[in-house]
Every structure is written in C-alpha cells, then in structure tokens.
Design an enzyme around this catalytic site. Structure first.
Site, mmCIF file in Angstrom:
data_model
loop_
_atom_site.group_PDB
_atom_site.id
_atom_site.type_symbol
_atom_site.label_atom_id
_atom_site.label_comp_id
_atom_site.label_asym_id
_atom_site.label_seq_id
_atom_site.Cartn_x
_atom_site.Cartn_y
_atom_site.Cartn_z
ATOM 1 C CD GLU A 86 39.209 43.062 37.482
ATOM 2 O OE1 GLU A 86 38.035 43.125 37.894
ATOM 3 O OE2 GLU A 86 39.978 44.046 37.457
ATOM 4 C CG LEU A 124 40.608 42.380 41.120
ATOM 5 C CD1 LEU A 124 40.077 41.470 42.204
ATOM 6 C CD2 LEU A 124 40.407 43.827 41.504
ATOM 7 C CD GLU A 135 39.564 47.368 37.738
ATOM 8 O OE1 GLU A 135 40.405 47.895 38.510
ATOM 9 O OE2 GLU A 135 38.770 46.493 38.120
ATOM 10 C CD GLN A 178 34.399 41.016 37.504
ATOM 11 O OE1 GLN A 178 34.584 41.465 38.631
ATOM 12 N NE2 GLN A 178 34.819 39.824 37.136
ATOM 13 C CG PHE A 179 30.352 45.511 37.129
ATOM 14 C CD1 PHE A 179 28.996 45.416 36.863
ATOM 15 C CD2 PHE A 179 30.983 44.454 37.760
ATOM 16 C CE1 PHE A 179 28.277 44.271 37.222
ATOM 17 C CE2 PHE A 179 30.277 43.316 38.121
ATOM 18 C CZ PHE A 179 28.921 43.223 37.848
ATOM 19 C CG ASP A 183 29.827 50.727 38.000
ATOM 20 O OD1 ASP A 183 28.966 51.334 38.637
ATOM 21 O OD2 ASP A 183 29.557 49.938 37.072
ATOM 22 C CG HIS A 200 28.254 46.341 40.871
ATOM 23 N ND1 HIS A 200 28.318 46.651 42.198
ATOM 24 C CD2 HIS A 200 29.331 45.564 40.610
ATOM 25 C CE1 HIS A 200 29.397 46.083 42.735
ATOM 26 N NE2 HIS A 200 30.030 45.423 41.790
#
Lengths: 335, 352
Positions: free
Chosen positions: B27, B51, B53, B75-76, B78, B121
């Site tokens: 992303e 978008l 995962e 991206q994170f 989490d 995050h």
C-alpha cells in the site's frame, strides 16, 4: 447469463471428435476408479482422511487436458483445490501417487507422507500446492498471473475453488487483483458449485443469483456452465482459455457440478443417490451415439478397478517416512 | 550517515540491480509517496497494491512461485495479523511439498512503538512471527545492519520477515553504508524525493553501492562486559547500549548483544556471554506473555542453569490490549531507558 443446459436436453450429436470423447471418458473412468479406491482405503483404515471430487470428473478432466503443461511462467499455473484428481490424471499423473498420499508413505510424490489426500503439488507442471484452508489459493493466484503477463507468451493462471469458499475474502481479493484496469491479469477464475459447504447448503449462505454474477461487477466476462457435461465443459474451458491466452485478461467460469460422495470422510464418504452422475450420463450418450458399447465401458471400469486394487496392495507395503525426516525441507537450501 | 529508511531504500536498490528483485509493492509503496516511511522512494520495481493485506501476501507468494523475487510491504505490522494463515502457508510450503516448492520472498513491515501510534500503529510482531516455522525473521537496530540484513533477505531462497523498528527509521547510523557519500546532505539530495509537485518528475541518483550482507543467525556484541549480559534487538537495543554505558560509571560492567536475527538466532553468542557473566537480561517491547524472550529464558534455564548467578530476566512490553496515544501511556507500556537501566542495575546487584 448463460442458462445451464441439462444433459437430457442435448439431443444434438456430441460435438467433439470421437477420439477426444473416448480420451475424456477414459480419464473420467480412471479418476472415478481412483477416488472410489481412495474412499475404500480410508474405510479400510489405510488412510486417516479422504477428500476428493467424484462427481466433478466431467469438468476437471477437460480442464487438465486443455492446460498448457510445463514448468515456469510460459506454461499454465494451476492453483487447485482438493477435488481435482481428474485434472491431475489428465495432466498425465499416475493414480498410484494419490494412493501413496492417502497411505502417507515416504513415496508420496506430492508431500512425502505429510499432507492429506487430494493435496496435490507438482512444481514440474506448475501445480501449486493444494491448501487445506479453502480459498487461500485465490489470493495467491494473481501473483503467478502477474509474472506470466510480464514474461509474455500465452501461459495463463487457473484458479479453482468451491462455492462455499466464495464467502472468504480471498475470493474477493482475486476478483480485485485480477481486474485492476491498469493491470488486468491472464487468469481463469473458476468456481465449482456443488451447492454445499460440508453440511451447509448454499441456499442459506449466499444471495447472489449466480456466483458468476460477482465477476461481472468487476467487468470480468463470466459464464455459468453445466460442469456435469464434459462436452460443454471442454468447449467452454477451451473458449475461456483462448480468451485469457490472447487478451491477457481474466475470465470467470462457474461450473455446476455434483458431489457424489458428500464433502469428505468427515461426512461419511457415502454415495449420494440423488446427485447427477456425470459419468453415467456421459456413458449413456456415448452408447447412444454408438461410440462405445456397454461391454467396452464395463471392461474399462473393471480394468481400472483392478489396476487400482493392485496399486493399493503395492502401496500398503511401502515404507512410512523416517521419523527423522521431519527436519528435512523446513528451508530450501541455496542451489 | 544514512538513516535506516535510507539504508532500506539503498538495499532495495542494490537488490533490484544485482539480486533479481522484481517487485517491491504494497500500500502506497510506489510513487508518489514511496512508502509512508519513505523506505521505497525512487525504486524502479515499486508499485501500489490494492488496500488488501491478504492480497499482498498472497501475491508475493504467487510472484515467488512464478519465478519472481518479491519484496512486499505491510504498512504497519498491526495489519499483518489478518494474513496469519497465509504466513503459515508460506512458511510450510517447502516442508509440506517435501521440498518441491520454495518461496523466495521478503515481507517488510514496521514494528513497535515510538511514533505515538496509538493502539493500531504500535504493535510488535516478533513473538508472533517467531511462532511461524519456515520463515527467517530479522530485525535490525542500525542502518548498516538494515542494509546488510535486507540484502541477505533478498538473496534467500525462503520467506524472510524483515521487521523494521519504526522508532529507529529516522535515526542516523554511526557507520556508513558501503558506497554511501561522506556528506549526509549530499546523500539526501541524491535519494530523498522532494516534496510536492517537484516529485512528479524526480529521479534518484543512486550512489555506487557495494555488496554488504549481514548473514542470518549472527548476532553482534555491541559492548563488552563481564557482569551482566543484555540481549536485545530493534528499538530497545540502543537503549540497552546506552544503559550499559551509563552503568559503567557506577562500576557495573554489562555486555550488550544485538541479536539482529530472531530466527535463526545466535545462541552461541548468547551462551558464551552468559557463561562468562552468569547473569542475563532479555529486552524487547512485545507484550510479555508468550514473548520471544520467554523462549530465550527457557533455553537459558535448561542449558545454562549451572552457569547462572541469578535467574534470567525478561523486560518486555506490558500485557495490554494496546498502547494508548498519550505520551505517558506509551512510555508506561513498553520498556524505556530508565526501565532498562534499572533492570540491569538490579540484576547486576543480585547475589546467589
């Protein structure tokens, strides 16, 4: 939307060459004999779990026959599910491999005794490992298709799964990733719809009229076909593959199929009498057209049944994997 | 000196040019942003994914199967939790196919606290990831190690999880990346994308980078000591090193090990050190229950019990559902400088 044609309506002559029809029939019989042997092995205690696709031969066999077989992105990738022994037989696999996987012997060519029946994996023919969690293959398949698009040529990615699994997000992922306007992918997305998820009927689970309608929302051409008719399946898969190979864009097939022995050994693996038997129907047509006699078909069935019984006896005496072999292949070694 | 984000970018550039990396994606990984932490700016194989995962991890697996060499980004960390079964699948593919298939793929994801990232995050992922066999798992604490570990990751035949301590992404290193210019400003001008409209036609000027690989499974002794061994990685490692330096003034001699690779990990380095000091403190910021450090404590007890002068200790994040946004909440949730200093001092003073 195409209406599934029922086989009894097809009064027209069989529209494929006789030689091809006989080859399809031979593979369907071989596959049925294999699955019935696997069920028998399970029931005799020569395996822990059975899952397979008796009832899907009319679709799976033509699919395997039409695949461009080989290794690497120039050839077709198959991200299959666990009901596709017919496709593997059509790719030229010998049924004894599936028996070895059922008996989890060291000689099991697909997993070395590590994985369930029907969990094929063949790098030499681009058959990605079949996974027990359903539908994850739909998230993986766009990756091989991306490589194929980049490499060029006419290799395509084929991904198959069941109707119940279309509830998983990975199915939506596949539709999204395959149809991005900036990068449509050469992928044939297939759902074999047997109207069941283990013991749960499709009617209670999804509201779309046809699963293929979901593809249309992504501007992916889609068709629902009668997967119990090997002639229709062959022609529709061939046409779909031609489109994907040439256009380098996705195509979607929903194939209506039967589930002749239920979901798996979890539901007993017993013959379900009220499902359409694609082999029986095809044989009636072959006989009607004068392509084969009942005797010839019985002889063929007996031949495969005997061969598989002999193969099962052979597999029974083959060694189990060595306990220490658990430490092998956790990682690939640098070549 | 380059910061870690720049080092990651340079390693990826090196890997695109020399190691056959075909796809760097996720992303916002492609331009115009080049990653939310700018780690992928200016690279030639980057692209922006949906978008999704699960789609990202799945696509990476497929690209690897199809003969490519992907570096996927979540991206994170989490957000990597909803891909756990795909990570399991990637980890078991080689084993379950009896060695027939292997997946040469890298997944990068920022981990841990340090940017006031609140509940979604600030997660850590080391405990979860080291629980999934078939992967190699690494976590650098310096830009040079980030560069070297990422190059090793891009050479590996197996899935590699590259955990980026987000608190350290902007911290400059003390060592230069081989080939990096002497002047930091020059480097920044060469490889940091300009802001705004200027970015549209911007192209990086890559320095002549050299091959530098940090092998997996090799930790690094960052400080010699004789009384306590401190084993850490990622964000908490520099805090441990600083604590050890501070405590040296009090006469406490702490040896600090940067594990760098979590799987495989350098047990020999830990063992040798603990046999010398008799005391060990493991430090990380993942939640403390079922923590990777607990595995290290267990192994220490089982294999080094008779070398120990004190029980092995673990200093980790509190067992909480999240990290609150307020500075005071974040600081109280995961180990900080003072906690580490206190823990080392306390352990050093413990007598049998």
């Amino acid at each position: 939307m195409s209406r599934p044609r029922l086989i009894k309506e097809a009064s027209a002559p069989l529209q494929l060459d006789k030689e091809l029809l006989l080859r399809i029939h031979d593979l369907m019989v071989k596959t049925r004999a294999l699955e019935e042997r696997l069920i028998q092995m399970y029931k005799q205690g020569h395996g822990y779990f059975w899952i397979g696709g008796p009832g899907e031969e009319a679709f799976n066999v033509p699919l395997g026959m039409l695949m461009k077989k080989g290794q690497g992105p120039e050839y077709d990738y198959l991200h299959a599910h666990y009901r596709q022994s017919g496709t593997l037989m059509a790719l030229g696999e010998e049924p004894i491999g599936a028996l070895r996987q059922m008996k989890n012997t060291a000689t099991d060519p697909y997993s070395g005794g590590r994985n369930f029946a029907g969990h094929f994996s063949l790098k030499k023919y681009n058959v990605a490992p079949v996974s027990s969690p359903i539908e994850v293959q739909y998230a993986v398949a766009p990756g091989t298709a991306m490589m194929q698009k980049r490499v060029g040529g006419d290799g395509i990615t084929i991904v198959t799964g069941g109707d119940a699994g279309t509830a998983e997000g990975d199915f939506a992922s596949c539709l999204v990733w395959s149809s991005r306007p900036a990068n449509p992918l050469p992928i044939l997305i297939i759902v074999t719809n047997n109207k069941w998820g283990i013991s749960t009927s499709g009617e209670g689970q999804h509201g779309e009229t046809r699963i293929s309608d979901r593809a249309k929302a992504f501007n992916i051409p889609a068709k629902t076909i009668n997967g119990n008719d090997p002639v229709e399946a062959y022609q529709e898969i061939q046409a779909a593959m031609e489109y994907v190979r040439k256009e380098r864009k996705p195509y979607f097939i929903e194939a209506l199929v039967s589930r002749l022995y239920g979901h798996s050994s979890a539901s007993g693996a017993n013959f379900v009498g009220d499902e359409v038997d694609c082999l029986k129907q095809f044989e009636a047509r072959l006989e009607q057209e004068g392509f084969m006699t009942r005797q010839q078909m019985d002889d063929l069935r007996n031949k495969y049944t005997e061969e598989l019984a002999a193969a099962a006896r052979q597999v029974r005496d083959e060694p189990q994997p060595e306990p220490d072999s658990i430490w092998k292949h956790i990682y690939a070694e640098d070549k | 000196m380059a910061n870690m984000a720049q080092a990651i970018r340079m390693a990826l550039h090196y890997a695109e040019e020399n190691l056959g990396v075909t796809d760097i994606f996720g992303e916002d990984v492609g331009m115009p942003l080049g990653g939310v932490f700018t780690c992928t700016q200016g690279l030639k194989t980057t692209w922006n994914s949906p978008l999704d995962e699960r789609g990202i991890i799945g696509a990476a697996m497929g690209i690897a199967m199809g003969g490519g060499r992907p570096v996927a980004e979540i991206q994170f960390c989490d957000y990597v939790y909803n891909t756990i079964d795909l990570l399991k699948l990637a980890g078991n593919t080689c084993w379950s196919t009896n060695g027939d298939w292997n997946l040469p793929m890298v997944v990068r994801t920022p981990v841990g606290s340090g940017i006031r990232g609140s509940i979604y995050h600030s997660h850590s992922f080391d405990a979860t990831m080291t629980h999934i066999p078939g992967w190699k798992v690494v976590m650098p604490s310096t830009p040079l190690d980030a560069y070297g570990l990422l190059i090793s990751a891009c050479k590996d035949q197996n899935p590699v999880m590259f955990l980026e301590p987000k608190a350290l992404l902007r911290v400059k290193g003390e060592e230069r990346i081989p080939g990096e210019p002497d002047d930091d400003k020059v480097l920044s001008k060469m490889i940091d994308a300009p802001l705004g409209e200027l970015r549209t036609n911007w192209k990086p000027q890559w320095p002549e980078l050299e091959a530098y690989a940090v092998p997996f499974g090799k930790g690094k002794k960052v400080r010699e000591g004789s009384q306590v061994t401190v084993v850490s990685y990622g964000r908490t490692l520099p805090l441990c090193a600083k604590a050890a330096a501070t405590l040296a003034d009090e006469g406490i001699s702490a040896e600090v090990i940067d594990l760098r690779s979590l799987w495989p990990y350098d047990w020999e380095l830990i063992k040798e050190s603990v046999q010398k000091t008799g005391r060990v403190l493991y430090v990380n910021e993942d939640t403390e229950v079922t923590n990777f450090g607990e595995h290290l404590v267990r192994r220490t007890v089982e294999e080094l019990f008779y070398s120990l002068l004190a029980p092995p200790r673990l200093l980790a994040g509190k067992f909480l559902p999240g990290i609150g946004l307020a500075d005071s909440l974040e600081m109280a949730s995961v180990p900080q400088q003072g906690d580490i200093t206190h823990a080392i001092r306390s352990l050093a003073g413990e007598q049998p």
